[in-house]
Design a protein around this motif. Sequence first.
Motif: not given
Length: 421
Positions: A232-245, A398-408
């Motif tokens: 679920a967390l991997n799927t959630f993170r993948k979504l971010k690549g489809y949002t705008d800046a 939210t920390q996970f969503w914002n910080d791409d370096k934070l591991s799953v």
Amino acid sequence: MLATACGKKEDVAATPAPAPAAAPAPAKTSVEVLHYWTSGGEAKSAAELKAMLEAKGHEWKDFAVAGGGGDNAMTVLKSRAVSGNPPTAAQVKGPAIQEWAAEGMLASIDSVAQAEKWDELLPKVVADVMKANGSYVAAPVNVHRVNWMWANPEVLKTAGVTGMPKTWDEFFVAADKIKKSGNVALAHGGQNWQDFTVFESVVLGVGGAAFYNDALVKLDPAAIGSPTMTKALNTFRKLKGYTDAASTGRDWNMTTAMVIGGKAGFQFMGDWAKGEFTAAGQKPGEGFLCAAAPGTANAYTFNVDSFIMFKLKDEGAQKAQADLASAILSTEFQEVFNQNKGSIPVRLGHNMEKFDDCAKLSATDFVESAKSGGLVPSIAHGMAVDPAKAGAIQDAVTQFWNDDKLSVADAQKRIAQAATN
Ligand code: BGC
């Protein structure tokens, strides 16, 4: 005056008897109602509440605190209550209702509830949340479904996407096509509660209702630490690549406006978003599309808005509270309010004829999911766990969503920790 009012016009010419000293008209009680309905669609709904209360002879004193999801409103409410000056009523829901009741600050509305048979006209899952120690202390207004996906049909068509994606895999295929066509695939507002709203739909879609219940309602450490949560967390993170800046900090209704205006394909948001589409004059199936978020068609994350009434000495205020509680549950109010708000009536068996197709689907799915075990409380909207824990888990997400370096794996640990504190 009296004679005219009774229609006996012939008496008017007769010598009037000396008028008894008229009793002064009772001063209107001003009813201060705290809420956070400030977007276009929400404001229309709040206006219905105001009109209904004024029709009962009370004066509405608006206490609107902007901020989607109500976090700001709850902060303001606490400071008012602590200073011994609570409003007449406030928009509070879920386990927070019991927390306010435990402070000894809430008035019982049992007399209205009993006279109007709330136990019979409300779904049990809703009635239970409205009570503290067996007494009604809150009045429910609606049922919002959170696990929705909204779409702009033109944006989909331009990208060559046919039909709403039913699985997360299908979603990413569609999102890639939209991205390629030059539009934003996923409209998202980067605020804690919006991140959390998307997250809970992903967990529901990836893991199913039973898993959601274990992980996000019971807060079972085994479920939070499981491979399903990893997925679920991997799927959630993948979504971010489809949002705008420009997503960071954007309000939810401005995010919906991207879909309304044809700038973005999809949004994951509860059906208060429908209030924005309809306030913009769009119709489901035409200007916009609604479907359950991928993988969640048989499940339903519910979110019930409600009003608590504070213990007040003033009799006029008490009368107004009873009137408010009673009117909120009337068929007439439920009908108009919910058509504006995007939610469905909370009364069992309400006639849905005049509602749109998204609302009809919501009403059917609410009943069906209750039978199948797919009906679950929304954690992102304060229905599943106490506010302190929900807030801590929300921060971890939210920390996970914002910080791409934070591991799953680390995110899973943080969520687990937030859930146990
Ligand atoms: C509330 C809705 C509101 C939305 C956006 C939700 O938590 O239940 O009534 O429209 O937040 O503020």
